[in-house]
Scaffold this motif. Structure first.
Motif, PDB file in Angstrom:
ATOM      1  N   HIS A  76       0.821  -1.206   0.000  1.00  0.00           N
ATOM      2  CA  HIS A  76       0.000   0.000   0.000  1.00  0.00           C
ATOM      3  C   HIS A  76       0.858   1.260   0.000  1.00  0.00           C
ATOM      4  O   HIS A  76       0.623   2.185  -0.783  1.00  0.00           O
ATOM      5  N   GLU A  77       1.850   1.278   0.867  1.00  0.00           N
ATOM      6  CA  GLU A  77       2.746   2.438   0.924  1.00  0.00           C
ATOM      7  C   GLU A  77       3.498   2.598  -0.389  1.00  0.00           C
ATOM      8  O   GLU A  77       3.715   3.720  -0.858  1.00  0.00           O
ATOM      9  N   LYS A  78       3.852   1.473  -1.012  1.00  0.00           N
ATOM     10  CA  LYS A  78       4.642   1.514  -2.237  1.00  0.00           C
ATOM     11  C   LYS A  78       3.839   2.088  -3.390  1.00  0.00           C
ATOM     12  O   LYS A  78       4.292   2.996  -4.089  1.00  0.00           O
ATOM     13  N   PHE A  79       2.626   1.580  -3.627  1.00  0.00           N
ATOM     14  CA  PHE A  79       1.889   2.089  -4.791  1.00  0.00           C
ATOM     15  C   PHE A  79       1.334   3.483  -4.565  1.00  0.00           C
ATOM     16  O   PHE A  79       1.126   4.245  -5.516  1.00  0.00           O
ATOM     17  N   LYS A  80       1.135   3.876  -3.302  1.00  0.00           N
ATOM     18  CA  LYS A  80       0.674   5.233  -3.027  1.00  0.00           C
ATOM     19  C   LYS A  80       1.727   6.266  -3.435  1.00  0.00           C
ATOM     20  O   LYS A  80       1.390   7.383  -3.834  1.00  0.00           O
ATOM     21  N   LYS A  81       3.013   5.894  -3.351  1.00  0.00           N
ATOM     22  CA  LYS A  81       4.084   6.807  -3.760  1.00  0.00           C
ATOM     23  C   LYS A  81       4.034   7.098  -5.253  1.00  0.00           C
ATOM     24  O   LYS A  81       4.580   8.105  -5.716  1.00  0.00           O
ATOM     25  N   LEU A  82       3.380   6.226  -6.009  1.00  0.00           N
ATOM     26  CA  LEU A  82       3.221   6.423  -7.452  1.00  0.00           C
ATOM     27  C   LEU A  82       1.862   7.037  -7.792  1.00  0.00           C
ATOM     28  O   LEU A  82       1.525   7.184  -8.968  1.00  0.00           O
ATOM     29  N   GLY A  83       1.087   7.371  -6.755  1.00  0.00           N
ATOM     30  CA  GLY A  83      -0.198   8.018  -6.980  1.00  0.00           C
ATOM     31  C   GLY A  83      -1.365   7.088  -7.176  1.00  0.00           C
ATOM     32  O   GLY A  83      -2.466   7.530  -7.538  1.00  0.00           O
ATOM     33  N   TYR A  84      -1.183   5.801  -6.945  1.00  0.00           N
ATOM     34  CA  TYR A  84      -2.263   4.833  -7.102  1.00  0.00           C
ATOM     35  C   TYR A  84      -3.097   4.720  -5.837  1.00  0.00           C
ATOM     36  O   TYR A  84      -2.573   4.770  -4.722  1.00  0.00           O
ATOM     37  N   THR A  85      -4.412   4.534  -5.995  1.00  0.00           N
ATOM     38  CA  THR A  85      -5.243   4.017  -4.920  1.00  0.00           C
ATOM     39  C   THR A  85      -5.198   2.494  -5.037  1.00  0.00           C
ATOM     40  O   THR A  85      -4.746   1.948  -6.052  1.00  0.00           O
ATOM     41  N   GLU A 102      -7.641   0.519  -5.545  1.00  0.00           N
ATOM     42  CA  GLU A 102      -8.502   0.118  -6.662  1.00  0.00           C
ATOM     43  C   GLU A 102      -7.810   0.358  -8.000  1.00  0.00           C
ATOM     44  O   GLU A 102      -7.866  -0.476  -8.907  1.00  0.00           O
ATOM     45  N   GLU A 103      -7.140   1.507  -8.124  1.00  0.00           N
ATOM     46  CA  GLU A 103      -6.432   1.813  -9.371  1.00  0.00           C
ATOM     47  C   GLU A 103      -5.271   0.851  -9.606  1.00  0.00           C
ATOM     48  O   GLU A 103      -5.034   0.421 -10.741  1.00  0.00           O
ATOM     49  N   ASP A 116       4.665   3.097 -16.099  1.00  0.00           N
ATOM     50  CA  ASP A 116       4.230   3.982 -17.183  1.00  0.00           C
ATOM     51  C   ASP A 116       2.920   4.674 -16.855  1.00  0.00           C
ATOM     52  O   ASP A 116       2.687   5.811 -17.284  1.00  0.00           O
ATOM     53  N   ARG A 117       2.039   3.995 -16.122  1.00  0.00           N
ATOM     54  CA  ARG A 117       0.709   4.528 -15.845  1.00  0.00           C
ATOM     55  C   ARG A 117       0.575   5.182 -14.478  1.00  0.00           C
ATOM     56  O   ARG A 117      -0.521   5.564 -14.070  1.00  0.00           O
ATOM     57  N   ALA A 118       1.687   5.320 -13.782  1.00  0.00           N
ATOM     58  CA  ALA A 118       1.668   5.980 -12.481  1.00  0.00           C
ATOM     59  C   ALA A 118       1.266   7.443 -12.637  1.00  0.00           C
ATOM     60  O   ALA A 118       1.667   8.106 -13.586  1.00  0.00           O
ATOM     61  N   ARG A 119       0.483   7.945 -11.714  1.00  0.00           N
ATOM     62  CA  ARG A 119       0.089   9.361 -11.751  1.00  0.00           C
ATOM     63  C   ARG A 119       1.220  10.258 -11.248  1.00  0.00           C
ATOM     64  O   ARG A 119       1.266  11.434 -11.594  1.00  0.00           O
TER      65      ARG A 119
END
Length: 379
Positions: free
Chosen positions: A292-301, A303-304, A369-372
């Motif tokens: 969770h902490e890892k993907f949040k750094k890329l702007g993902y929720t 669900e995303e 590539d799709r990170a916000r």
């Protein structure tokens, strides 16, 4: 060794494998490279001194017994040395200069030869620091950024050789990235303690540039440790002097590993402090976990993140695996981690370990590539 096996390239330069000979001042010239690094994917010659200031410093160092490359015609020396490498390896030239103009001239020569210019922001001898070259560039980031931008205007492929743990490594990696360099060559030195593998991870999570990891690579185990932290390539220097067959052995080992595994520098899992690429191996984010902490750094929720992985899986072999923990191979772990359920699915659908890992590598790139929030802007 086939270039296609690794598919490594940056700019106009391709590398046949991820093993490099690192520069050593006064030692690594074309003759040394031809003798010790005939199998390497890259040889980095130098360091060479380009202007009056750097030559004066090198002369002082030579006077007290240090080996240095000193020439009255450094540009001719560079061109001659590049052309004398006969191994078929890509060539990079590590250079020092107290002024920008000679770097621009060298970059033009290097580009004409299809080689790489490597800016030395690494050497730490007191005389060099006093002259403002080598590691001194790390303490003058505006100048480093300005020089990178100016060199890149020539169109040359540019590497920057840095020493870890001198300044904020994340800030440094992002600055080099944004200034336009192509490669970061990281001496991940921990004084008296070998390589700082965590430093390689920091650089990997701070940039998507090509990373060469350097320091204490003496066998394939140590090379693999650096690969798993995100190095695209590893370089060796003194190890090649101690073992003349080291580069040949490393190339043979990494080639065999790539053929069997499919992703030679696959990251450690996120729960083992793996870099962003390791999100390709993570489970569905339905319980508390470092993912969770890892993907949040890329702007993902959550669900995303889940949707991004499933979108990639659709139409690929990762879509299969109803009997796996989360109903799809897209959520399964690294092939080197034992799992009879995953392996049973792979056997059923006739997907090899290497093919599975190649899909996971593509998935990791898809996620990034799709990170916000781009990697070089992530918190």
């Amino acid at each position: 060794m086939s270039d296609c096996l690794f598919d490594l390239h940056t700019g106009y330069v391709s590398f046949r494998n991820p093993i490099a000979l690192a520069p050593m001042a006064g030692i690594v010239d074309s003759a040394f490279a031809n003798q010790y690094a005939g199998d390497a994917g890259l040889v980095v010659l130098g360091a060479f001194n380009l202007d009056k200031g750097s030559i004066e410093v090198a002369s002082k160092l030579a006077a007290r017994g240090r080996k240095e490359f000193i020439s009255d015609e450094p540009m001719e020396l560079i061109k001659r040395e590049i052309q004398a490498v006969n191994s078929g390896s890509a060539v990079s030239v590590n250079v020092r200069s107290t002024t920008l103009e000679p770097l621009i001239e060298a970059a033009k020569i290097v580009k004409e030869e299809g080689a790489i210019l490597e800016l030395n922001a690494h050497c730490k001898q007191p005389e060099m620091l006093e002259a403002g070259i080598g590691e001194a560039l790390l303490r003058d980031l505006p100048r480093l950024s300005e020089w990178i931008k100016a060199i890149k205007e020539t169109g040359a492929v540019l590497s920057v050789k840095v020493r870890a743990n001198v300044v904020d490594d994340v800030k440094l990696a992002r600055l080099i990235d944004k200034a336009g360099a192509d490669i970061i060559h990281v001496d991940a030195m921990l004084e008296g303690r070998g390589a700082d593998l965590d430093a390689i991870s920091l650089y990997r999570d701070a940039t998507r540039l090509f990373i060469i990891g350097n320091n204490s690579v003496t066998d394939f185990a140590s090379a693999k440790d650096m690969f798993s932290r995100g190095a695209d390539m590893v370089s060796v220097a003194r190890g090649a002097m101690e073992n003349p067959n080291l580069i040949k052995e490393l190339v043979e080992s990494v080639t065999s590993y790539q053929k069997s595994i499919g992703w030679y520098n696959a990251p450690k899992h996120v729960c083992s402090e793996g870099d962003f690429r390791a999100l390709a191996f993570c489970c569905l984010p339905v319980k508390p976990c470092p993912v969770h902490e890892k993907f949040k750094k890329l702007g993902y929720t959550a669900e995303e993140f889940a949707r991004t992985k499933m979108e990639f899986a659709r139409g690929t072999m990762l879509e299969f695996g109803e009997d796996t923990c989360f109903g799809s191979l897209v959520w399964c772990c690294k092939i080197t981690k034992p799992c009879w359920i995953r392996d049973g699915v792979l056997n059923t659908i006739d997907l090899s370990d290497a093919e599975y890992m190649k899909l996971k590598e593509k998935l990791s790139k898809h996620i990034l590539d799709r990170a916000r929030i781009p990697v070089n802007e992530s918190r």
